[in-house]
Structures are given as structure tokens and as C-alpha cells.
Scaffold this motif. Structure first.
Motif, short mmCIF file in Angstrom:
data_model
loop_
_atom_site.label_atom_id
_atom_site.label_comp_id
_atom_site.label_asym_id
_atom_site.label_seq_id
_atom_site.Cartn_x
_atom_site.Cartn_y
_atom_site.Cartn_z
N SER A 33 0.84 -1.18 0.00
CA SER A 33 0.00 0.00 0.00
C SER A 33 0.88 1.25 0.00
O SER A 33 1.59 1.51 0.96
CB SER A 33 -0.89 -0.06 1.24
N HIS A 34 0.88 1.94 -1.11
CA HIS A 34 1.59 3.21 -1.26
C HIS A 34 3.05 3.15 -0.81
O HIS A 34 3.53 4.03 -0.11
CB HIS A 34 0.86 4.33 -0.51
N LEU A 35 3.74 2.09 -1.23
CA LEU A 35 5.15 2.00 -0.89
C LEU A 35 5.93 3.08 -1.61
O LEU A 35 5.70 3.35 -2.80
CB LEU A 35 5.71 0.64 -1.31
N GLN A 36 6.87 3.65 -0.89
CA GLN A 36 7.69 4.69 -1.50
C GLN A 36 9.12 4.54 -1.00
O GLN A 36 9.35 4.17 0.15
CB GLN A 36 7.15 6.07 -1.06
N LYS A 37 10.07 4.79 -1.90
CA LYS A 37 11.46 4.80 -1.47
C LYS A 37 12.21 5.95 -2.10
O LYS A 37 12.22 6.12 -3.31
CB LYS A 37 12.16 3.49 -1.84
N GLN A 38 12.81 6.71 -1.24
CA GLN A 38 13.58 7.86 -1.69
C GLN A 38 15.03 7.66 -1.27
O GLN A 38 15.31 7.39 -0.10
CB GLN A 38 12.99 9.11 -1.03
N PHE A 39 15.94 7.75 -2.24
CA PHE A 39 17.37 7.70 -1.91
C PHE A 39 17.88 9.13 -1.99
O PHE A 39 18.01 9.66 -3.09
CB PHE A 39 18.15 6.86 -2.92
N GLY A 40 18.15 9.76 -0.88
CA GLY A 40 18.54 11.16 -0.93
C GLY A 40 17.40 11.95 -1.54
O GLY A 40 16.28 11.91 -1.04
N ASN A 41 17.66 12.63 -2.64
CA ASN A 41 16.53 13.31 -3.28
C ASN A 41 16.09 12.60 -4.55
O ASN A 41 15.35 13.14 -5.35
CB ASN A 41 16.85 14.79 -3.56
N LYS A 42 16.54 11.35 -4.69
CA LYS A 42 16.14 10.57 -5.86
C LYS A 42 14.98 9.66 -5.47
O LYS A 42 15.11 8.81 -4.58
CB LYS A 42 17.35 9.75 -6.33
N LEU A 43 13.85 9.86 -6.12
CA LEU A 43 12.68 9.04 -5.82
C LEU A 43 12.76 7.77 -6.67
O LEU A 43 12.55 7.80 -7.87
CB LEU A 43 11.42 9.83 -6.16
N ALA A 44 13.08 6.66 -6.03
CA ALA A 44 13.24 5.42 -6.79
C ALA A 44 11.89 4.76 -7.02
O ALA A 44 11.60 4.27 -8.11
CB ALA A 44 14.18 4.46 -6.05
N VAL A 45 11.07 4.72 -5.99
CA VAL A 45 9.71 4.18 -6.12
C VAL A 45 8.77 5.23 -5.55
O VAL A 45 8.93 5.65 -4.41
CB VAL A 45 9.57 2.85 -5.34
N ALA A 46 7.82 5.65 -6.37
CA ALA A 46 6.98 6.77 -5.95
C ALA A 46 5.77 6.31 -5.16
O ALA A 46 5.51 6.77 -4.06
CB ALA A 46 6.53 7.58 -7.17
N ASP A 47 5.03 5.36 -5.72
CA ASP A 47 3.78 4.98 -5.08
C ASP A 47 3.40 3.61 -5.61
O ASP A 47 2.84 3.49 -6.69
CB ASP A 47 2.72 6.02 -5.43
#
Ligand SMILES: Nc1ncnc2c1ncn2[C@@H]1O[C@H](COP(=O)(O)OP(=O)(O)OP(=O)(O)O)[C@@H](O)[C@H]1O
Ligand SMILES: [Mg+2]
Lengths: 302, 280
Positions: free
Chosen positions: A7-21
Motif C-alpha cells: 500500500s503506497h510504498l515509497q522509497k527515496q534515496f537522498g533526493n532521488k525518488l526510486a519508487v513513488a507509489d
């Protein structure tokens, strides 16, 4: 029943959004294809589901437990994208070591190792060190490692990259086998023709967003282009055909048109015969997954 | 956890690191015993002239000096081993991704760190005991001299070895292999310099210099552990006036032991915590 729910997984590496939603559900026993261009966030998503990477937002359940749960892990297999293993071990030792980590031992483990080596066609190479393995051999021993524990879910991150056509066929067969044993397969690959034959369902990921989901088992989404060759074509026939579908185009005695549903095909044929037409050719074309992929990635700006 | 410890042990064996270390250690001990043997010879021949009481005293000093020099070299060897053996174990597997296939197994991340620690601790403790014990035994048999308090000094040196091992493992959870090596040796160097500043400060009675030494030994207790071990092994006759790398003008406080042990455990716990939380 769902074995993976996010459910709405998100991963941000620093300011790089690898997985948004990322919100998706994977059913028990299906082969789930996870597609997307390079850098779309596929590997990162898998790593979140395995508890290797902590999501910055959202939640997920794998086999009913949060990722990283030790009990759930006993029922999960994983072939990493960059399969680098302890290459000073021989193939058998490698499988033995990983089997021990799954808590397996003794004769049961030994037997499982031999079965798997046989399955990935590495029986002879089993006593050679992994250092001496070719890329494809490593990939295959990695696949054997991922299946050691008869997993309930197996995550395969590009299992066929670097394999020759025979190797790919082998992997395809193995995937079919494990599915028949009831294992859910979460498959991440760029080889769309392969996904097409192995998967039940695919999801397209683009810049960390799910942009399309396709059920490959249902016919209706799948068939859309029809090619017909008749003895003779006139306006009445064309008008009549327009009732069954759309975008009817005639070129001499050849007709192209789109239909929505495979079920219309026999009706259409019956109607043509009823009109006294001579049918020389009647074929429905599936748009290939590749076409859909290109189309999806180009049209919807994410 | 024991599976990982076992693997770690076999890795060192397979990669011939263990063999290299054992061969090096054997060569070292052979040279050392040959040296003692010839010096023993020389002392025996010369020893006829002075009165026996003085002779005994000075002979003992010579053997103590030799034994301490040997142990000092062993100390360096152990520092190197404890730092380099595990320097790559986590950082290397993290950067290659090999760690991923371990982490997804039904084991806790803490078990992976502890398993590796145990594997290396096992190797290093045996190695250190053999080397330190080897020096003591050679001096005892060839030179007929018993190092004072070796039973106290040995565990202190083992603690020093474990401390460096732990620091090297801990660094590996954060840094790349190269950075980790630089980090651990840097810490060792810091303690080393601090130790000397403290010694000189002690001789000159300079409190500020001594404080610097104390602070560095709190930051990194490795050198003061060696000093403490060396202090215990000093012969009675050796006064405050002599300053050698193998002796102490300032007696390190035995509470340093508690600090160092606590330090090691804390570093290990921090390493486990960091490793359990990081992305891999
Ligand atoms: N550890 C990391 N630190 C910073 N950025 C990262 C990290 N891992 C991945 N990324 C970034 O996240 C994005 C998604 O990466 P990911 O590996 O999930 O892509 P992918 O879909 O698997 O691509 P590919 O098809 O090439 O395997 C990329 O832009 C990548 O640069
Ligand atoms: Mg990837």
C-alpha cells in the motif's frame, strides 16, 4: 488470497525518488510479471518486499507478515539481480551453506541439492568452484539456491539475463514447474516475449509508479486486431462487419478491423458464412506485450 | 549464527589467509628462538666474569628485553591480523551484493554480524595465543627465563586483539573496505601516538601531555592495553627511568581493562544496530 499486499510504498534515496507509489496485490499461485524500463524501480521494490531496503513511506505484507519477518523468510526464495556469491565455494557447498541458513540439514538437504542440481543442469559442475562458473551457470546455481526451501513465494530479479536460448528455455520450464507446485513467482524481466508465455498477470512500472496492469489469462484485453480475406468484398459486408467491431478498413478483398472480445470471432464468422462469403483467411492478432510496453511507456507521461 | 561463523572460518582457510598467517608466524617464532639460542650462548660464555648475583640480574634484564621485543613485534602482527582479516568481510559483501542472499534467509541481521565476529574471534584468539605463548615458551625453554605475569598479560593482549577485530567489523558495516582499513589503522595510530605522548609526559612530569594520552586511550584503548600488558611483564629491577617501547613509565590503570572491555561490547552493539537498520 493475496500473498503480497502493498500500500503506497515509497522509497527515496537522498533526493532521488526510486519508487513513488507502489500499490499492488499478488495472488497465491500466480506468476506475476513486474515490468518497466531501466531505473523504473523494480529492483528497489523487490528489495523493499524482502526487507533489504526500508521504505520511506507506505506499508506492505508478504505472506501476511511485514517484510523481514524471520518466520516468513523461511518460506521465501530470492535470486538477486547482481548475483554475487561466495565464489570460493563449490556449487554443492554453496547450496549446502544456503540450505543450512534455511535450517535444512542432513539427508533431506543432500537430496534436495541433487534434485536441484539436476534441474538446473549443473550436476557435473557441482564440485567445481563458483569462480570457474560462467555467468549463465552462476545464474542457474542462483536459481537453484532460490528454490532450496520449496518457497511459497520466489522473487526472481531478471533470472534470464545472460542466459543462452537453451538456458532461458530451462528457466521457463522451471518457472512453470514451481508454479504447478503452487509457488507464487514474482518475476522481474526485460524479456517481454518470455514474460508473455510465463506470466498470468503483469504490471508496468514507470518512474516508480504503476501505470498499467494486464491480465494475460483473460482473452478480452488481449485480442484486438482481426485480419480477414474474402472472395469478394462489398459495402454491405463492410457495413455489416462494423456491427461486430470498429475501425473497419478494406483493401481490395482484404479487411482489417479491431474487435473487443474474442467471443465475437465465431459470431462474426457465422455471419460472414451466412452472407454467402468465401472466407480465405480469418486471423486475430494479439498485440505483443512489447507493443503494449512501448505504447504504455510512450503515451502516458509519468 | 554458527553456520556463518563456520563459513567465515572456512573462508579464511580457503583463501589461504590462514596459511599465510601461520607460515609467517612460524617463521617469526623460528627466527626468534634462533636469536635467543645464540644470545644464550654468548651470555653463557661471557657470564663467567662478573659475580653471579650481578650476572643473574643483568641476564634476566637481557632476556626480559628480548622477550618484550618479541612480544612487541607479535603485538604489531596481531594488530595487523585483527584489522585486515575482517576488514573486507562486511563491506566487501555489501558492495558486491553477496550479502543480499544471506539477509533474506531466516536469520537475523545481528546473527550475521555475530557469526562473522565469532568466526574471526576464534581464529584470532587461537593465533594470538600461539604467538604470545610461543614467545614465552621459547624464552622459558631456550633462555631458561620465565616472563613475569604472563598469565595476566596474555588475556590483556587477547582483549586488545578482540578490540581491533570488533572495530574492523564495525567499520565494515558503514565504510567501504579501503575506508575501513584507513579508519581502523588511523584509530590505532592515534592511540599509538597518544600512548607515547603520555609516556614522555610522564617522564617529564608534564600533566597536559599525560592528559592528552589519557584522552586518546579513552577514545581508542588499544595502545594502553599493550602498555598495561607490558607493565605487568616488567622485571622488578626496571625502574621508572628507562623508556623503551616495551615498558611503561606511567602505569596504566587497571580500570582501563574495564573500559576497554565495555568499549568492545559497545562497538559491537553499535555495529549490529547500524547493520540492522541500513539498506543493503
Ligand atoms: N542505493 C541507491 N542509492 C541511490 N539511488 C538508488 C539506489 N538504488 C537504486 N537507486 C536509484 O533508484 C532508481 C530505481 O532503481 P532500480 O534498481 O530499482 O531500477 P530497476 O527498475 O531495477 O532498473 P533495471 O531494469 O535497470 O534493473 C534508479 O534511478 C537508481 O538510480
Ligand atoms: Mg533492476
Amino acid at each position: 488470497m493475496f500473498v503480497i499486499e502493498t500500500s503506497h510504498l515509497q522509497k527515496q534515496f537522498g533526493n532521488k525518488l526510486a519508487v513513488a507509489d507502489l500499490t499492488l496485490n499478488v495472488r497465491e499461485g500466480e506468476v506475476f510479471g513486474f515490468l518497466g524500463p531501466n531505473g523504473a524501480g523494480k529492483s528497489t521494490s523487490i528489495k523493499m518486499l524482502l526487507g533489504l531496503v526500508t521504505p520511506t513511506a507506505g506499508s506492505s505484507l508478504v505472506l501476511g507478515a511485514p517484510p523481514g519477518n524471520v518466520q516468513a523468510r523461511a518460506k521465501i526464495g530470492f535470486l538477486p539481480e547482481h548475483f554475487r556469491f561466495h565464489d570460493w565455494l563449490t556449487g554443492r557447498e554453496f547450496l549446502h551453506f544456503h540450505g543450512r541458513l534455511y535450517g535444512m540439514s542432513g539427508a533431506a538437504l543432500k537430496q534436495r541439492i541433487e534434485v536441484l542440481l539436476e534441474r538446473v543442469a549443473l550436476v557435473e559442475a557441482g564440485d567445481r568452484k563458483l569462480q570457474q562458473y560462467s555467468k549463465g551457470m552462476l545464474q542457474r546455481i542462483g536459481l537453484a539456491m532460490a528454490l532450496l526451501n520449496h518457497p511459497k513465494i520466489v522473487f526472481l530479479d531478471e533470472p534470464t539475463s545472460g542466459l543462452d536460448p537453451l538456458g532461458r528455455l530451462l528457466v521457463r520450464d522451471i518457472i512453470a514447474d514451481v508454479r504447478n507446485e503452487g509457488t507464487t513467482v514474482f518475476l522481474n524481466s526485460h524479456l517481454l516475449s518470455e514474460i508473455e508465455v510465463t506470466c498470468n498477470r503483469v504490471v508496468f512500472l514507470k518512474q516508480g509508479n504503476v501505470v498499467r496492469e494486464i491480465d494475460l489469462t483473460a482473452n478480452n484485453v488481449y485480442v484486438n486486431e482481426l485480419e480477414i480475406k474474402l472472395g469478394q468484398v462489398d459495402d454491405a459486408i463492410l457495413r455489416g462487419l462494423a456491427e461486430f467491431g470498429h475501425q473497419v478498413q478494406a483493401q481490395g478483398n482484404r479487411i482489417r478491423m479491431n474487435i473487443r472480445d474474442e467471443a465475437t470471432l465465431p459470431q462474426l464468422a457465422r455471419w460472414l458464412v451466412g452472407q454467402g462469403c468465401e472466407i480465405y483467411h480469418l486471423a486475430a492478432h494479439h498485440p505483443s506485450l512489447e507493443q503494449l510496453f512501448v505504447e504504455t511507456m510512450n503515451t502516458k507521461e509519468g | 549464527m554458527f553456520t556463518i561463523a563456520h563459513l567465515t572460518f572456512h573462508e579464511a582457510r580457503r583463501k589461504r589467509v590462514l596459511l599465510a598467517a601461520v607460515v609467517l608466524g612460524a617463521i617469526f617464532l623460528s627466527i626468534f628462538s634462533a636469536g635467543i639460542y645464540f644470545i644464550n650462548d654468548a651470555v653463557a660464555r661471557e657470564g663467567v666474569r662478573p659475580p653471579s648475583a650481578v650476572r643473574d640480574q643483568s641476564t634476566r634484564m637481557v632476556y626480559n628485553f628480548l622477550a618484550m621485543a618479541g612480544l612487541y613485534a607479535v603485538n604489531f602482527l596481531l594488530v595487523m591480523m585483527a584489522t585486515l582479516l575482517p576488514v573486507d568481510t562486511l563491506s566487501g559483501e555489501i558492495s558486491s551484493g553477496a550479502i543480499q542472499s544471506l539477509i533474506v534467509k531466516p536469520v537475523r541481521r545481528s546473527q550475521i554480524v555475530l557469526g562473522k565476529w565469532l568466526g574471526f574471534a576464534f581464529i584470532l584468539l587461537i593465533y594470538a595465543t600461539c604467538m604470545i605463548g610461543g614467545v614465552a615458551v621459547i624464552v622459558a625453554f631456550v633462555g631458561n627465563y620465565t616472563l613475569p605475569n604472563i598469565h595476566i598479560a596474555l588475556p590483556i593482549m587477547l582483549l586488545e586483539t578482540l578490540l581491533l577485530l570488533t572495530l574492523s567489523i564495525a567499520g565494515g558495516t558503514r565504510f567501504t573496505t579501503l575506508t575501513n582499513g584507513v579508519f581502523v589503522f588511523g584509530m590505532f595510530g592515534l592511540a599509538f601516538i597518544g600512548g607515547w605522548v603520555e609516556q614522555v609526559g610522564g617522564l617529564l612530569g608534564n600533566q597536559a601531555a599525560q592528559n592528552i594520552g589519557i584522552i586518546t586511550s579513552l577514545i581508542m584503548p588499544s595502545e594502553s592495553l599493550w602498555r598495561l600488558a607490558a607493565y605487568y611483564m616488567q622485571p622488578d629491577g626496571l625502574g621508572v627511568l628507562s623508556l623503551t617501547p616495551f615498558s611503561s613509565s606511567v602505569a596504566p590503570s587497571p580500570s582501563m581493562l574495564i573500559w576497554a572491555a565495555g568499549y568492545t561490547i559497545a562497538i559491537l552493539l553499535l555495529a549490529i544496530r547500524h547493520f540492522s537498520q541500513r539498506d543493503l
